[in-house]
Write an enzyme that holds these catalytic residues in place. Structure first.
Site, PDB file in Angstrom:
ATOM      1  N   ARG A 256       0.837  -1.051   0.358  1.00 45.11           N
ATOM      2  CA  ARG A 256      -0.142  -0.433  -0.440  1.00 45.11           C
ATOM      3  C   ARG A 256       0.812   1.260   0.401  1.00 45.11           C
ATOM      4  O   ARG A 256       1.757   1.550   0.568  1.00 45.11           O
ATOM      5  CB  ARG A 256      -0.592  -0.206   0.834  1.00 45.11           C
ATOM      6  N   ARG A 271       2.334   1.517   9.952  1.00 47.33           N
ATOM      7  CA  ARG A 271       1.390   2.052   8.463  1.00 47.33           C
ATOM      8  C   ARG A 271       2.464   1.928   7.624  1.00 47.33           C
ATOM      9  O   ARG A 271       3.041   2.930   7.847  1.00 47.33           O
ATOM     10  CB  ARG A 271       0.436   3.251   8.576  1.00 47.33           C
ATOM     11  N   GLU A 343      -7.080  -0.343  15.123  1.00 52.76           N
ATOM     12  CA  GLU A 343      -7.357  -1.544  14.037  1.00 52.76           C
ATOM     13  C   GLU A 343      -6.373  -2.358  14.323  1.00 52.76           C
ATOM     14  O   GLU A 343      -4.905  -2.792  13.278  1.00 52.76           O
ATOM     15  CB  GLU A 343      -7.593  -0.369  12.644  1.00 52.76           C
ATOM     16  N   SER A 346     -10.845  -6.174   9.964  1.00 51.79           N
ATOM     17  CA  SER A 346     -11.804  -5.700   9.024  1.00 51.79           C
ATOM     18  C   SER A 346     -12.078  -6.745   8.713  1.00 51.79           C
ATOM     19  O   SER A 346     -11.663  -7.790   8.161  1.00 51.79           O
ATOM     20  CB  SER A 346     -10.646  -4.551   9.028  1.00 51.79           C
ATOM     21  N   ARG A 383       0.681  -5.981  11.507  1.00 56.31           N
ATOM     22  CA  ARG A 383       0.577  -5.069  12.155  1.00 56.31           C
ATOM     23  C   ARG A 383       0.201  -5.114  13.994  1.00 56.31           C
ATOM     24  O   ARG A 383      -0.142  -4.731  14.775  1.00 56.31           O
ATOM     25  CB  ARG A 383      -0.761  -4.440  11.697  1.00 56.31           C
TER      26      ARG A 383
END
Length: 418
Positions: A256, A271, A343, A346, A383
């Site tokens: 990403r 991130r 988070e 998801s 993460r």
């Protein structure tokens, strides 16, 4: 992709969904206009084509001046049919673009609002603040587990190395996730991480998320940010037996760009541009999608329980949904160093939105092809190491390894290196 029958029968339902997301309702009017233009163009083409066939029969039966007149009209019709056919092609492309511009219909019960307007469904586990409280990068460096300095030297900002026990932790966590998926009848997958544009567009990642995606122009391929993309495309153009949901669990590296997130969670591995993940993906009948969504959420919570982490479950607001999602639940673990939730997982119910774009169908009880529903959810990802290190740290800088991970890591405690 929006079902055109819904547009024709209940356009206000789509307008309401757009309002909940905080997006333009004008797009619904644009889609309605494009749909009408396409149907009119198709009707004109079919009418001219029928007339052309009728004149063809008359020409074969005529002679003399009449035949010449009919031939002249046939030539005129041929040009008109060709022009009408081109108009249908143009109108179909405009219709497709208008459909692709509208995100999925928000599921009933989802709150309006943005990132901060979620609903907390439950909190699980005891929140603890270690003393001293080191963040995951400091712990990772003490353990010889994370090396961001050499990652930046090699690849630039937001790249890092997982070294020694850091690599062992990630490999163990992902292996545990695959083992768990097998126990729950998922088919394990290692998918391609380079995909064609139609696969990326089909899953809805070339709209609002286009800036997040790495594109290789020379080969016209995209690096995936989640294996949801190749899993959704796996059955494109197929008709499946969905007597029971069809479930896959894919282990892949993900990429990403993190465009627009400068200054946000830039320290450590929260991130980053590259990470690994085990992703769940389900195909099912639309009427089974809501129950399947709850099932995927339960799997995620079960895995977080195995990691012995305090977490909460939130029902995200409409404005924080991805374009493909009708509803999304996030599981967020407590992050002691920042005194907030982060988070970790998801899971999204994408209803028929992706499958309609990709042509994935099943047969109903009458044998009629119907559009399938698709869902996705995170079972483990890089993460998670952030929450594992911070929540299981000890005063001396060592870190406890959750019992479920110990067989994979080969130790109960990670000790600081010399």
């Amino acid at each position: 992709m929006i079902d055109l029958r819904v547009l024709r029968e209940n356009p206000d339902l789509i307008r309401r969904s757009q309002e909940l997301r905080g997006e333009s309702t004008r797009l619904v009017d644009d889609l309605a206009s494009a749909d009408t233009a396409h149907r009119n163009a198709l009707q004109r083409y079919e009418s001219l084509r029928a007339e052309q066939k009728q004149f063809g029969k008359k020409v074969s039966a005529a002679s003399g001046d009449e035949k010449q007149q009919l031939l002249a009209r046939t030539r005129e019709l041929s040009g008109a049919v060709k022009a009408a056919e081109n108009a249908v092609t143009t109108a179909a492309e405009a219709l497709r673009n208008a459909q692709f511009a509208i995100p999925n219909l928000v599921e009933e019960g989802v709150r309006p609002g943005g990132e901060d307007d979620y609903t907390v469904l439950r909190e699980v586990g005891e929140i603890r603040t270690p003393d001293p409280c080191r963040d995951h990068l400091e712990l990772g460096e003490l353990l010889g587990a994370i090396d961001m300095e050499r990652g930046a030297r090699t690849s630039g900002a937001r790249f890092g190395y997982l070294t020694g026990v850091g690599a062992q932790l990630q490999l163990g966590m992902l292996q545990l996730a695959v083992q768990y998926a097998l126990e729950h009848r998922f088919t394990p997958m290692i998918p391609p991480v380079l995909v064609r544009p139609d696969a990326m567009a089909g899953t809805g990642f070339l709209g609002a998320h286009a800036e997040e995606v790495y594109y290789i122009e020379r080969d016209d391929l995209y690096l995936v940010g989640t294996s949801e993309v190749p899993l959704a495309s796996y059955h494109s153009g197929e008709i499946l037996d969905l007597t029971e949901p069809r479930r896959y669990a894919a282990w892949s590296t993900c990429f990403r760009r993190e465009a627009g997130s400068y200054g946000k969670d830039t320290r450590g591995i929260i991130r980053v541009h590259q990470f690994d993940k085990v992703e769940m993906f389900s195909y099912c009948r639309p009427e089974d999608a809501a129950a399947e969504h709850e099932r995927l959420l339960a799997f995620e919570e079960d895995m977080l329980g195995k990691m012995e982490l305090p977490y909460r479950v939130i029902d995200t607001a409409a404005g924080d949904l991805g374009s493909s999602a009708a509803r999304k639940y996030d599981c967020e673990a407590w992050l002691p160093s920042q005194q907030r939730y982060l988070e970790l997982t998801s899971t999204s119910n994408c209803t028929t939105f992706q499958a309609r774009r990709l042509g994935v169908r099943y047969r109903d009880e009458d044998g009629k092809p119907r559009t399938a529903a698709t869902l996705n959810g995170t079972l483990a990802t890089t993460r998670w190491l952030v929450a594992l290190l911070e929540n299981h740290q000890r005063p001396d800088g060592s870190v406890y390894v959750p019992k479920a991970l110990q067989p994979f890591v080969g130790r109960e405690v990670l000790e600081p290196v010399g």
